[in-house]
Design a protein around this motif. Structure first.
Motif, PDB file in Angstrom:
ATOM      1  N   ASN A   1     -10.118   4.633   2.780  1.00  0.00           N
ATOM      2  CA  ASN A   1      -9.429   5.881   3.128  1.00  0.00           C
ATOM      3  C   ASN A   1      -7.924   5.754   2.992  1.00  0.00           C
ATOM      4  N   ARG A   2      -7.389   4.639   3.452  1.00  0.00           N
ATOM      5  CA  ARG A   2      -5.941   4.457   3.358  1.00  0.00           C
ATOM      6  C   ARG A   2      -5.490   4.407   1.901  1.00  0.00           C
TER       7      ARG A   2
ATOM      8  N   ASN B   1      -5.714   7.909   0.336  1.00  0.00           N
ATOM      9  CA  ASN B   1      -4.589   8.749   0.777  1.00  0.00           C
ATOM     10  C   ASN B   1      -3.321   8.401   0.012  1.00  0.00           C
ATOM     11  N   ARG B   2      -3.104   7.113  -0.240  1.00  0.00           N
ATOM     12  CA  ARG B   2      -1.919   6.713  -1.015  1.00  0.00           C
ATOM     13  C   ARG B   2      -2.013   7.199  -2.452  1.00  0.00           C
TER      14      ARG B   2
ATOM     15  N   ASN C   1     -12.866  -0.641   6.362  1.00  0.00           N
ATOM     16  CA  ASN C   1     -12.146   0.642   6.460  1.00  0.00           C
ATOM     17  C   ASN C   1     -10.849   0.629   5.643  1.00  0.00           C
ATOM     18  N   ARG C   2     -10.950   0.157   4.428  1.00  0.00           N
ATOM     19  CA  ARG C   2      -9.776   0.071   3.554  1.00  0.00           C
ATOM     20  C   ARG C   2      -9.675   1.240   2.580  1.00  0.00           C
TER      21      ARG C   2
ATOM     22  N   LEU D   1       0.821  -1.209   0.000  1.00  0.00           N
ATOM     23  CA  LEU D   1       0.000   0.000   0.000  1.00  0.00           C
ATOM     24  C   LEU D   1       0.858   1.263   0.000  1.00  0.00           C
ATOM     25  N   GLN D   2       1.983   1.196  -0.696  1.00  0.00           N
ATOM     26  CA  GLN D   2       2.836   2.357  -0.907  1.00  0.00           C
ATOM     27  C   GLN D   2       2.748   2.767  -2.375  1.00  0.00           C
TER      28      GLN D   2
END
Length: 568
Positions: free
Chosen positions: A532-533, A536-537, A529-530, A147-148
């Motif tokens: 939002n992360r 953001n990435r 809750n996946r 998730l980068q």
């Protein structure tokens, strides 16, 4: 070696200062490209015109193969790329990631206007932008394993340097980049839905106030705005056609349940708290969910196969697709938020009728042990057998001889195995695709749970409603295995393994936004809750941007410095 370090440092210094030295002749621009590319190869961070070059290895491979020649001398090639960068927003990507501001400023200048140093810088930025955008369209911007955000342009097997060379040779820059987008109808539908939703940005979208539930036949001061909102979202043709905007009547009695259904709500036609929350969901919030789903589509293979099973965790659904057509749709139950079903792909290889269930260790300790301690008849009632040891050497143990109170996560030398039968947690059939997560599809005796709207009840595996038609479809290459014969074999209580004639791809995905077969945008809660992360990435830019000069300032400074060098 000291000498090599001095040369590399000097190259880096020249680049950092804006590369103001002026060369004469076409070869000098190519020499400037060589300096920058070799600095990349030496491991130095290289910025040109105030922005970093990111596709390091792909740039090295491309320019070394071409002898460091300038690649973007055609104005048409440059304009095609710049247009593709500007329209990347339609795919939920940020044009600024691909140097859009600098390239836009450069696009309005002809090559003779630019010093040869600026020509070299522009060439590198154009190549970098093509490779980054191509990589993100093909493979996603965010690495699903970490998730980068990825800036290397090298994650999948496609050679972006070779692709760029082919695109320049054919002259079809736009078409080459277009070909890298997923061609799945699900992706293309989301792109269209995003364009539609973008047109709503800037429209009034003040929250509709809470209050009493509004049902058919009611009049309410909130109804005019509810009508307007449904029209803006495409559910109601024209809210102004109603003779009484405050009256919940007529077409709304069909429109409201349809709106509720596509938001995962009970389609009861009653406008209460949850329906108002769905109506109040801002266009930008809808777009973010679409963007997250577009990125997840880009993580999938370029081809899913002619025939495959697709499970959407957030949608609680399973679809069997055959040559682009929906052959089977089923509701599913997925993992609880604290035992989430993972996202991955594999192949269904065989079925097991009347399976036994070996309870996973985590469930033995966290779920079953407390129940055994509370209820001495628990194991017998569920037909669960106890074994000591593993494999062929395991020995069956009388549960009455086990000191259950002494067991814990640190000491549990037993296996719990539920025999086939009506109470078996796997039901009468399971669909196997061996994987590191020990996840599979299976039947369940708890059929009533499929009537719930939210269906995150399992320990991670995927329970399928009425699974035998799915077995029939998967065994269609086995003519002897009709639906009736499969059901008869399941009724026999004999455990039986049936190998599929051909393994079928299965994709376990997580989409909170998708387009259905009628073209409607479906939205669901982000149960794990996946989103939002991931969002953001997707909004991340390369590190080191702070304090960057504006593109115009960089060009002005560099051009002025160049002119001063050219004065006699």
């Amino acid at each position: 070696m000291p000498g090599s370090r001095t040369v590399a440092s000097r190259m880096l210094l020249v680049i950092a200062l804006g590369a103001t030295t002026v060369f004469s002749g076409t070869a000098d621009a190519d020499e400037a490209i060589a300096e920058r590319v070799e600095a990349l190869g030496a491991g130095f961070p290289v910025e040109v015109l105030g922005v970093p070059l990111l596709a390091r290895q792909a740039l090295l491979d491309f320019y070394r193969a071409t002898g460091y020649e300038r690649a973007w001398q055609s104005p048409d090639h440059r304009q095609q790329l710049i247009s593709a960068v500007e329209t990347a927003v339609q795919d939920g990507l940020d044009p600024e990631d691909y140097h859009s501001e600098v390239l836009y400023d450069l696009a309005h200048r002809t090559l003779p206007e630019l010093s040869r140093e600026l020509q070299a810088d522009m060439d590198l930025l154009l190549s970098d932008a093509f490779m980054l955008l191509g990589s993100h369209l093909l493979d996603g911007k965010v690495n699903p394993k970490t998730l980068q955000a990825e800036w290397t342009a090298n994650r999948r097997q496609r050679r972006l340097d070779t692709l760029l060379k082919t695109a320049l040779s054919s002259g079809d820059i736009a078409g080459t980049l277009q070909s890298l987008r997923p061609n799945h109808s699900g992706y293309q539908g989301l792109v269209r839905a995003r364009q539609t939703m973008t047109r709503l940005l800037g429209q009034p979208w003040l929250p509709i106030a809470g209050g009493p539930v509004i049902g058919p036949g009611d009049r309410d001061d909130r109804m005019p705005e509810i009508r307007r909102r449904l029209t803006a979202l495409g559910d109601l043709p024209d809210y102004q056609l109603a003779s009484d905007l405050r009256h919940y009547s007529g077409e709304l009695e069909v429109v409201v349940p349809a709106f509720q259904a596509r938001h995962g709500l009970e389609p009861d036609g009653l406008i209460g708290r949850q329906t108002l929350a769905a109506l109040n969901l801002l266009p930008v919030e809808r777009i973010r969910r679409i963007d997250a789903s577009l990125e997840r589509w880009r993580w999938l293979p370029e081809s899913l196969g002619d025939r495959f099973v697709l499970v959407n965790i957030a949608g609680y659904e399973l679809n069997l697709i055959d040559n682009g057509r929906l052959r089977l749709h089923r509701r599913v139950i997925v993992g609880q938020p604290y035992r989430q079903t993972p996202v991955f792909s594999d192949r269904i290889r065989y079925l097991v009728l009347n399976p036994a269930w070996t309870v996973p260790r985590t469930l033995m300790i966290e779920d079953h042990l407390p129940r055994i301690l509370r209820d001495p008849d628990y194991l017998e009632r569920l037909n669960i057998q106890v074994y000591q040891g593993w494999g062929t050497d395991r020995q069956r143990v009388d549960p009455a001889t086990v000191d259950w109170a002494s067991l814990s996560g640190d000491y549990f030398p037993y296996q719990l195995v539920q025999a086939p039968g009506p109470n078996n947690a796997l039901g009468r059939i399971k669909f196997m695709f061996p994987n590191p997560y020990d996840i599979y599809l299976h039947d369940t005796p708890s059929q009533s749970l499929f009537g719930r709207l939210g269906r995150s009840f399992s320990a991670g595996c995927i329970r399928v409603e009425d699974p035998f038609p799915l077995a029939e479809q998967l065994l269609s290459g086995h003519p002897e295995w009709s639906l009736d014969r499969i059901l008869d074999a399941a009724e026999s209580s004999e455990t039986r393994t049936i190998v599929l004639p051909q393994p079928i791809p299965v994709y376990i995905q997580y989409w909170t936004a998708w387009v259905d077969e009628h073209g409607g945008l479906q939205l669901r809660d982000d149960i794990y809750n996946r989103d939002n992360r991931l969002i953001n990435r997707l909004r991340e830019t390369p590190s080191g941007d702070a304090g960057r000069m504006t593109p115009t300032a960089v060009l002005h400074r560099t051009s002025a410095s160049t002119r001063s060098q050219e004065q006699p």
